[in-house]
Design a protein around this motif. Structure first.
Motif, short mmCIF file in Angstrom:
data_model
loop_
_atom_site.label_atom_id
_atom_site.label_comp_id
_atom_site.label_asym_id
_atom_site.label_seq_id
_atom_site.Cartn_x
_atom_site.Cartn_y
_atom_site.Cartn_z
N GLU A 39 0.80 -1.23 0.00
CA GLU A 39 0.00 0.00 0.00
C GLU A 39 0.83 1.28 0.00
OE1 GLU A 39 0.38 -2.07 2.51
OE2 GLU A 39 0.83 -0.95 4.32
N SER A 40 2.09 1.19 0.42
CA SER A 40 2.90 2.41 0.53
C SER A 40 4.33 2.14 0.12
CB SER A 40 2.88 2.90 1.99
OG SER A 40 3.53 1.96 2.83
N ARG A 43 6.04 0.23 2.83
CA ARG A 43 5.73 -1.21 2.86
C ARG A 43 6.57 -1.96 1.82
NH1 ARG A 43 3.99 -3.83 6.76
NH2 ARG A 43 2.52 -2.15 7.15
N ASP A 116 6.17 -4.69 12.76
CA ASP A 116 5.77 -3.29 12.55
C ASP A 116 4.36 -2.91 13.02
OD1 ASP A 116 5.15 -4.12 9.35
OD2 ASP A 116 3.97 -2.41 10.03
N ARG A 117 3.49 -3.87 13.28
CA ARG A 117 2.18 -3.55 13.85
C ARG A 117 1.89 -4.52 14.99
NH1 ARG A 117 -1.79 -2.08 8.68
NH2 ARG A 117 -0.34 -0.58 7.76
N PRO A 167 -1.03 1.22 13.92
CA PRO A 167 -0.41 2.54 13.76
C PRO A 167 -1.44 3.66 13.60
CG PRO A 167 0.01 1.18 11.81
CD PRO A 167 -0.61 0.29 12.86
N ARG A 171 -1.05 6.42 16.31
CA ARG A 171 -0.54 7.71 15.83
C ARG A 171 -1.58 8.81 16.09
NH1 ARG A 171 2.39 5.22 10.38
NH2 ARG A 171 4.13 4.34 11.55
N ASN A 224 0.93 8.59 7.29
CA ASN A 224 2.14 8.14 6.57
C ASN A 224 2.47 9.12 5.43
OD1 ASN A 224 0.56 7.37 4.33
ND2 ASN A 224 1.43 5.31 4.20
N ASP A 252 7.11 8.16 8.35
CA ASP A 252 7.76 7.08 7.57
C ASP A 252 9.18 7.43 7.16
OD1 ASP A 252 5.77 5.18 7.67
OD2 ASP A 252 5.21 5.29 5.56
#
Ligand code: AHR
Length: 321
Positions: A39-40, A43, A116-117, A167, A171, A224, A252
């Motif tokens: 997605e990013s 990632r 990461d999560r 996140p 966040r 992000n 990020d």
């Protein structure tokens, strides 16, 4: 695979420890990694770095791309269990709904490492360790930076990450806490942009329309950088200057945000390292070798970056992403 599972059970029954069941050398290990998707930019970099880190250690890392769907992650975990892998890495797309499948991994004596999560579970024995940043702290750093930059007076729009993901929840929490002490800092609009560039742009367009073409907006906080890159595009198309007419703060530290910062179109980012796999692999190797139990949380660093170092940071990172 049934043979491997039977062997595990047999050895367990003869009182040999889980460690003795495992490969003694890193090069004998096979690890299944249930990755969220792509997605990013962050990632995609995490997937790339995971392969590099596994190769460095001679580990066979099997990556399953879940295309943002929890049901695909659950299927992948079941398939890894059936294959009798030595460990499972899981980057959980959302925080809830993992207990049943992780209990199956535990029953098969396959250690699980969260990458990461984090997950919400009453039973922490379902995973060996979690390699993550402090995502509440990331939000707090973002909020404190913005408070300082605006002398505690700012109308903010917020682009949240994937609904229900750790996140996004954390966040938001950290940022909300940081701005709560400033009476004239308010989030005037907030919506999920699902951690993607396209959705970040689309949601920002709707914020701009609803807020007098953007004239009511002092800053955008994005969970992000990819959503922020989309938002920057939307701000420019609305005829405003991102980075000055509307301030930006995101998380990020991907190359594109450093480029935007160097060009004066973004103001700050908080780093999330894409190297979650390195510490996770080291933890699994030690666990398999001599039973060393890692801490429940292996925390990665979070750091704020500003435009003064943006050009150098872009150069340093552009080939990794
Ligand atoms: O879980 C980490 C987040 O997921 C990153 O900040 C975001 O870019 C990614 O998609």
């Amino acid at each position: 695979m049934t043979l491997i599972r039977s062997l595990r059970r047999l050895l367990a029954a003869t009182a040999l420890s889980a460690v003795a069941l495992s490969a003694a050398h890193a090069e004998d290990l096979t690890i299944g990694f249930s990755q969220i998707g792509s997605e990013s930019g962050w990632r995609a970099a995490e997937t790339k770095v995971s392969k590099i880190e596994a190769d460095k250690r001679g580990i066979d890392l099997k990556i399953a791309d879940a295309q943002q769907k929890q049901e695909n992650q659950i299927k992948a975990i079941r398939s890894f269990i059936a294959q009798g892998v030595d460990a499972i890495f899981l980057a959980p797309v959302v925080a809830t709904g993992w207990d049943a499948v992780l209990a199956e991994a535990k029953e098969a004596e396959i250690p699980v490492v969260l990458l990461d999560r984090t997950i919400d579970t009453p039973d922490e024995s379902l995973y060996l360790t979690a390699v993550t940043s402090d995502t509440v702290y990331e939000g707090k750093v973002a909020g404190e930076w913005l408070a300082e930059k605006t002398a505690g007076k700012c109308a903010i729009v917020e682009l949240q990450g994937t609904v229900g993901s750790s996140p996004a929840i954390n966040r938001k929490k950290g940022f909300d806490e940081a701005i709560a002490v400033h009476a004239e800092m308010k989030i005037i609009r907030t919506q999920s942009g699902d951690f993607t560039r396209a959705k970040g742009k689309e949601v920002m367009e709707s914020f701009l329309k609803a807020e007098n073409g953007g004239k009511n907006i002092c800053a955008v906080y994005a969970h992000n950088d990819d959503m922020m890159i989309g938002a920057i595009q939307a701000i420019k198309e609305a005829g405003l200057k991102p980075g000055s007419d509307i301030l930006t703060i995101s998380i990020d530290a991907v190359p594109d945000i450093f480029k935007a910062m160097a060009d004066g179109e973004a103001n700050a980012t908080v780093e999330l390292t894409p190297n979650m796999a390195g510490p996770a692999l080291d933890a699994i190797i030690a666990y398999k070798k001599d039973g060393t139990v890692p801490p429940k949380w292996i925390q990665t660093e979070s750091r704020l970056y500003l435009p003064d170092t943006a050009a150098a940071e872009y150069d340093a990172r552009k080939d990794l992403y």
